[in-house]
Design a protein around this motif. Structure first.
Motif, mmCIF file in Angstrom:
data_model
loop_
_atom_site.group_PDB
_atom_site.id
_atom_site.type_symbol
_atom_site.label_atom_id
_atom_site.label_comp_id
_atom_site.label_asym_id
_atom_site.label_seq_id
_atom_site.Cartn_x
_atom_site.Cartn_y
_atom_site.Cartn_z
ATOM 1 N N ALA A 122 45.125 51.833 19.322
ATOM 2 C CA ALA A 122 45.631 50.632 18.666
ATOM 3 C C ALA A 122 45.258 50.729 17.189
ATOM 4 N N ARG A 164 38.402 58.188 27.619
ATOM 5 C CA ARG A 164 38.546 57.734 29.006
ATOM 6 C C ARG A 164 37.451 56.739 29.370
ATOM 7 N N ASN A 215 38.214 53.437 27.665
ATOM 8 C CA ASN A 215 39.325 52.759 28.339
ATOM 9 C C ASN A 215 38.895 52.185 29.689
ATOM 10 N N LEU A 238 36.948 48.986 28.971
ATOM 11 C CA LEU A 238 37.782 47.890 28.474
ATOM 12 C C LEU A 238 38.822 47.429 29.496
ATOM 13 N N GLY A 239 39.239 48.333 30.361
ATOM 14 C CA GLY A 239 40.218 47.964 31.384
ATOM 15 C C GLY A 239 41.479 47.340 30.814
ATOM 16 N N GLY A 240 41.932 47.825 29.691
ATOM 17 C CA GLY A 240 43.151 47.323 29.078
ATOM 18 C C GLY A 240 42.956 46.094 28.203
ATOM 19 N N GLN A 241 41.752 45.607 28.123
ATOM 20 C CA GLN A 241 41.461 44.436 27.289
ATOM 21 C C GLN A 241 40.998 44.875 25.905
ATOM 22 N N ARG A 242 40.953 43.950 25.003
ATOM 23 C CA ARG A 242 40.353 44.187 23.702
ATOM 24 C C ARG A 242 38.847 44.027 23.857
ATOM 25 N N HIS A 284 31.173 43.731 26.031
ATOM 26 C CA HIS A 284 31.358 45.186 26.106
ATOM 27 C C HIS A 284 30.427 45.955 25.180
#
Length: 181
Positions: free
Chosen positions: A35, A110, A113, A116-120, A125
């Motif tokens: 991103a 990896r 990711n 975060l599991g697709g989150q911001r 975190h």
């Protein structure tokens, strides 16, 4: 005086250049797409740097006395093959170092990711992401010239390749210093 190993030298160059090609192919397949706000994170910066370094190795010209064709003279052929063997070995070494760094960067990506599991990222975190960053730095610290050389040598030995005239790490390092000048 010719020693009868020119065919073995030529085969060894072919093996090394095949390894080089495979490493280049693997590295060329890396396409980190962070991103925009993550673009300058350590792992993504590393991956971009590795790709650029690998491309520079591929683009560099042969620098070891590109001279005349040996024209059937076995001794001149031996000299030329030894020069090509050094050049190929140095290039493979450089790409192996890039590859090892790329693997570390991809592992970082990896892991990040997965956290975060697709989150911001948010404050929950922070500790996990800092651990992943720290693991990347630790892994990169272990990618020394000695470790790169060992990884290549171990692979070659396990495959039973002819290594009698492969350049030593000291020779590779010397040629890398010359190339940087």
């Amino acid at each position: 005086m010719a020693d009868g190993y020119n065919d073995a030298r030529a085969m060894r160059i072919t093996e090394i250049m095949s390894d080089f090609r495979n490493l280049q192919y693997y590295i060329s397949q890396i396409q980190p797409n962070p991103a925009p706000e993550d673009y300058y994170l350590e792992g993504y910066t590393l991956l971009r740097t590795v790709i650029i370094e690998a491309q520079a190795v591929l683009a560099s010209s042969y620098a070891y006395g590109a001279g005349t064709h040996p024209r059937g003279d076995a001794e001149n052929e031996k000299t030329q093959l030894r020069s090509v063997l050094v050049d190929a070995s140095v290039r493979r070494f450089q790409c192996q170092r890039c590859y090892l760094k790329a693997v570390a960067g991809l592992r970082w990506m990896r892991s990040r990711n997965a956290i975060l599991g697709g989150q911001r990222p948010y404050t929950g975190h922070t500790a996990q992401l800092q651990l992943v960053d720290s693991q990347l730095r630790t892994e990169l610290a272990f990618i020394t010239d000695e470790q790169v050389e060992y990884s290549l040598r171990a692979q070659d030995v396990s495959q039973g390749k002819w290594l009698s005239e492969d350049p030593t790490l000291a020779v590779i390092q010397q040629h890398l210093r010359i190339r940087r000048q």
